[in-house]
Design an enzyme around this catalytic site. Structure first.
Site, PDB file in Angstrom:
ATOM      1  N   GLU A 154      15.680  15.039 -41.569  1.00  0.00           N
ATOM      2  CA  GLU A 154      14.554  15.615 -40.819  1.00  0.00           C
ATOM      3  C   GLU A 154      14.969  16.122 -39.443  1.00  0.00           C
ATOM      4  O   GLU A 154      14.498  15.638 -38.406  1.00  0.00           O
ATOM      5  CB  GLU A 154      13.418  14.602 -40.716  1.00  0.00           C
ATOM      6  CG  GLU A 154      12.835  14.259 -42.074  1.00  0.00           C
ATOM      7  CD  GLU A 154      11.517  13.514 -42.010  1.00  0.00           C
ATOM      8  OE1 GLU A 154      11.236  12.873 -40.986  1.00  0.00           O
ATOM      9  OE2 GLU A 154      10.763  13.580 -42.992  1.00  0.00           O
ATOM     10  N   CYS A 161      19.725  18.942 -22.038  1.00  0.00           N
ATOM     11  CA  CYS A 161      20.880  18.542 -21.222  1.00  0.00           C
ATOM     12  C   CYS A 161      21.640  19.769 -20.723  1.00  0.00           C
ATOM     13  O   CYS A 161      21.386  20.891 -21.158  1.00  0.00           O
ATOM     14  CB  CYS A 161      21.798  17.619 -22.012  1.00  0.00           C
ATOM     15  SG  CYS A 161      22.858  18.485 -23.178  1.00  0.00           S
ATOM     16  N   GLU A 313      11.132  13.439 -50.337  1.00  0.00           N
ATOM     17  CA  GLU A 313      10.456  12.177 -50.013  1.00  0.00           C
ATOM     18  C   GLU A 313       8.960  12.335 -50.242  1.00  0.00           C
ATOM     19  O   GLU A 313       8.392  13.405 -49.985  1.00  0.00           O
ATOM     20  CB  GLU A 313      10.622  11.820 -48.532  1.00  0.00           C
ATOM     21  CG  GLU A 313      11.989  11.383 -48.102  1.00  0.00           C
ATOM     22  CD  GLU A 313      11.999  11.028 -46.609  1.00  0.00           C
ATOM     23  OE1 GLU A 313      10.963  10.580 -46.068  1.00  0.00           O
ATOM     24  OE2 GLU A 313      13.051  11.219 -45.987  1.00  0.00           O
ATOM     25  N   TRP A 321       2.426   4.991 -40.955  1.00  0.00           N
ATOM     26  CA  TRP A 321       2.389   5.581 -39.614  1.00  0.00           C
ATOM     27  C   TRP A 321       1.138   6.403 -39.339  1.00  0.00           C
ATOM     28  O   TRP A 321       0.986   6.960 -38.254  1.00  0.00           O
ATOM     29  CB  TRP A 321       3.641   6.425 -39.369  1.00  0.00           C
ATOM     30  CG  TRP A 321       4.054   7.261 -40.547  1.00  0.00           C
ATOM     31  CD1 TRP A 321       5.019   6.932 -41.464  1.00  0.00           C
ATOM     32  CD2 TRP A 321       3.525   8.521 -40.960  1.00  0.00           C
ATOM     33  NE1 TRP A 321       5.119   7.921 -42.429  1.00  0.00           N
ATOM     34  CE2 TRP A 321       4.223   8.910 -42.139  1.00  0.00           C
ATOM     35  CE3 TRP A 321       2.532   9.379 -40.463  1.00  0.00           C
ATOM     36  CZ2 TRP A 321       3.952  10.105 -42.818  1.00  0.00           C
ATOM     37  CZ3 TRP A 321       2.269  10.553 -41.142  1.00  0.00           C
ATOM     38  CH2 TRP A 321       2.982  10.904 -42.302  1.00  0.00           C
TER      39      TRP A 321
HETATM   40  C1  GLA Z   1      10.446  10.347 -42.878  1.00  0.00           C
HETATM   41  C2  GLA Z   1      11.896   9.871 -42.840  1.00  0.00           C
HETATM   42  C3  GLA Z   1      12.120   8.595 -43.564  1.00  0.00           C
HETATM   43  C4  GLA Z   1      10.972   7.632 -43.356  1.00  0.00           C
HETATM   44  C5  GLA Z   1       9.688   8.287 -43.774  1.00  0.00           C
HETATM   45  C6  GLA Z   1       8.488   7.383 -43.689  1.00  0.00           C
HETATM   46  O1  GLA Z   1      10.171  11.215 -43.866  1.00  0.00           O
HETATM   47  O2  GLA Z   1      12.788  10.838 -43.317  1.00  0.00           O
HETATM   48  O3  GLA Z   1      13.333   8.030 -43.117  1.00  0.00           O
HETATM   49  O4  GLA Z   1      10.919   7.264 -42.026  1.00  0.00           O
HETATM   50  O5  GLA Z   1       9.463   9.379 -42.915  1.00  0.00           O
HETATM   51  O6  GLA Z   1       7.329   8.046 -44.083  1.00  0.00           O
HETATM   52 ZN    ZN Z   2      21.908  18.551 -25.296  1.00  0.00          ZN
END
Ligand code: GLA
Ligand code: ZN
Length: 676
Positions: A154, A161, A313, A321
């Site tokens: 991700e 910086c 995913e 979250w």
């Molecule tokens: C993201 C991250 C994962 C995890 C999921 C949880 O997609 O890539 O490592 O943290 O969120 O939803």
């Molecule tokens: Zn930087």
């Protein structure tokens, strides 16, 4: 593709697997393999957060445990997606090399912690991670069971910086041919006396310096640079692994219509697109809302390369979250997983295999819960999807045919959201694109969600919601599309500025767009949240909100007029014939009905095939040369029916039907195969 992934003849089903959290629990690691097979999982992504384990001290490598994991997965026929572990850095790296820590928008350097927060320019970070990447490639690349590289995790965010500032200045020098006058013009620095007289004066937009919305040209260049530099970092990792083995394709997991990066730029550097999808099912917005919103995102990813993608995913049950982390109701796991396949995914993958005991993600949904059992509701849901994917292997690689394209542009989003004007609380660009998309989704019409640089000429209908920022080149391409017989639909706030956010002179929409649509948009009225106006079209009254643009028609025919205010009776919806094509302009933001009726009219006049389906029911198709797969989806809580014409085999039961009337239970999905 000529690589290991393209040789597969199975749809992938699996998870992010984090065995590092369980190294002190050998019985768990052994059980994992047994349970994976039981869950019909055939792939695991490993290594995503493994850096501190693989290189516990600088230059000291420890592949022993990883060898074991790779061996066990391989011996048990579970394919491996191997990640480069750059998503989270080890403590020793941050301690010794502070340049690897990001500097925030507040100009303060991070201290160690969290993840996805390294400086993507830092030569040290690049050197250390690519060394590890090469070692991983050398050690595991010859294993045929490793089918894909998962580059980082991700990618996103920005770093302010000094190293990044320097790289930004160099990038600008190239872009503006070393000519500060050009840059000053593009950024319109005469405004507030912000003239740049030396390249060294340039700084990224920050909280205590130039805020985003002041020199908007600077902001847009910075956003472009962040994408460029993030991609450059990704490319160094790709180069490292490909130098060892070219047979393993690469991907990086994208995040939907994400605000921070321009995936239309990044797409060209990976072999296959993948993304992480976390819808909010069962929220007060309703599942139908969620379903078409996620369908839009799936289609966006499919269209990045115009090829199937991977759902890298998703959650097998809940997230942890969101403000409210709701369980997927029975049926929703299969439905949402198959929805991804219907829209072009060749996999269903999850975060994650097993819930950890500690850390912030211990309550995030996983295939194996803290009870440690390969049974129960979530496990059975996952297994059911695994079994079904095995029956769907014929879908692998099949395409989506679409006559309609909706443009969603990352750069346009940056430009319009950052503009001071219109409504400054929320411009609702993404939502507007999705609302237009919904009109086709609900009628079972496949849609491509594209960037404006895609090939436009293959479509019958091109929809440009709020395409505020348009270059001259794009205007020419839209002209070519309509001149050749295409139908274009645009809305308020179209073509106000060029690619540098400089307003078009001589009236909106810019340049030839005025002729194409046969109008000039003179002013735009922003309504308060509790205000509305109405549009009268074909004797029907439609509520409109947020924006009412005041239009002077030239050649365009007026289809609808405003009911209220000082512009009562003036044009609000228009249709223009331009060369061989047609152009529709919608000057106000509708609340559903207007788009419904207008698109119905357009779809019929274009002769597009469409279905009359109950609310919340939809149909999407994928096809190869021999077969078409038809996915019939019900996002409502009621039993529904839908009728199909032709001879179909139910993929799950093998039963053959002629002109079937499909009965769908609550959250049901039925998948049929039709021979072509
Ligand atoms: C993201 C991250 C994962 C995890 C999921 C949880 O997609 O890539 O490592 O943290 O969120 O939803
Ligand atoms: Zn930087």
């Amino acid at each position: 593709m000529g690589n290991r992934l393209s040789k597969l003849d199975i749809l992938l089903h699996g998870c992010d697997y984090n065995p590092e959290q369980w190294l002190g629990y050998p019985e768990i690691l052994k059980q994992d393999i047994e349970y994976m097979k039981k869950a019909h999982c055939n792939v695991m992504s490993i290594g995503i957060f493994s850096w501190a384990f693989l290189e516990p001290e600088e230059g000291v490598y420890n592949f022993g445990y990883f060898d074991e994991i790779v061996k066990n997965l391989t011996e048990n026929g579970i394919k491996i997606i191997l990640a480069t572990p750059s998503g989270a850095k080890p403590r020793w790296l941050a301690e010794k090399y502070s340049e690897t820590l990001r500097v925030g928008k507040n100009n303060i350097r991070d201290i160690y912690g969290f993840r996805h927060n390294h400086c993507y320019t830092s030569p040290v970070y690049r050197e250390k991670i690519t060394k590890l990447d090469r070692l991983l490639a050398q050690r595991y690349g010859s294993n045929e069971n490793v089918i894909l590289w998962h580059i980082s995790n991700e990618l996103g965010g920005e770093c302010h910086c000094e190293l990044c500032q320097e790289a930004f200045r160099n990038w600008l020098k190239q872009k503006y041919n070393n000519n500060l006058n050009k840059l000053n013009h593009a950024w319109w620095t005469g405004f507030w006396s912000h003239t740049v007289t030396d390249w060294g004066q340039i700084h990224s937009p920050t909280e205590n310096g130039e805020p985003n919305a002041i020199l908007t040209g600077l902001y847009l260049d910075w956003k472009d640079f962040v994408t460029y530099q993030t991609t450059d970092f990704m490319n160094e990792e790709i180069k490292a692994v490909k130098a060892v083995n070219k047979e393993i394709p690469v991907t990086t997991n994208f995040m939907g219509p994400y605000q921070q990066l321009d995936y239309h730029y990044m797409k060209d550097f990976v072999d296959i697109i993948s993304w992480d999808s976390y819808p909010e099912w069962h929220s007060s917005r309703g599942n139908v809302f969620e379903a078409h919103s996620i369908a839009f995102a799936h289609d966006l990813h499919r269209c990045l390369k115009n090829k199937p993608f991977l759902l890298m995913e998703s959650s097998p049950s809940l997230t942890n979250w969101l403000s409210f982390n709701k369980l997927k109701r029975p049926g929703m796991h299969k439905l949402s997983s198959m929805q991804a396949v219907a829209h072009g995914s060749d996999s269903v993958q999850y975060f994650q295999w097993r819930k950890g005991r500690g850390g912030s993600e211990k309550f995030h949904g996983a295939v194996i819960d803290h009870d440690g059992k390969a049974e129960g509701r979530v496990f059975e849901d996952v297994k059911e999807v695994g079994v079904l994917l095995e029956k769907l292997s014929g879908v692998m690689g099949s395409e989506t045919k679409a006559d309609v394209a909706i443009v969603y542009e990352f750069k346009n989003r940056w430009a319009i959201e950052n503009a001071q004007g219109f409504c400054n609380i929320d411009k609702k660009y993404k939502r507007t694109c999705i609302n237009h998309y919904r009109e086709f989704w609900k009628r079972g019409i496949n849609v491509d969600v594209i960037g404006i640089d895609s090939d436009l000429l293959k479509y019958k209908i091109l929809v440009l919601p709020m395409l505020y920022s348009i270059s001259d080149k794009t205007i020419d391409r839209i002209e070519e599309f309509v001149a050749n017989g295409g139908t274009v639909v645009a809305t308020y706030a179209t073509g106000y500025v060029n690619e540098n956010d400089l307003c078009y002179m001589g009236g909106f929409p810019g340049g030839k767009l005025k002729e194409i649509f046969g109008i000039t948009a003179n002013e735009i009225d922003t309504l308060y949240e509790d205000e509305a106006n109405f549009v009268i079209m074909n004797d029907k009254r439609y509520k409109v909100i947020d924006y009412c643009e005041l239009i002077t028609p030239a050649s365009a025919k007026v289809l609808g007029t405003y009911e209220r205010d000082f512009y009562s009776g003036k044009a609000a919806v228009l249709e223009n014939s331009y060369k061989k094509g047609k152009a529709y302009y919608i000057a106000a933001r509708d609340t559903g009905e207007l788009l419904n009726d207008l698109y119905q009219q357009i779809i019929i006049s274009e002769g597009l095939e469409y279905l009359q389906l109950p609310y919340g029911v939809t149909i999407h198709t994928r096809q190869n040369k021999k077969e078409k797969y038809v996915f019939v989806e019900n996002y409502t809580e009621e039993t529904q029916t839908a009728s199909l014409c032709g001879v179909y085999t139910d993929v799950e039961t093998g039963q053959i039907y002629s002109d079937p009337k499909v009965f769908l239970d609550k959250y049901d999905i039925r998948i049929y195969r039709e021979n072509l």
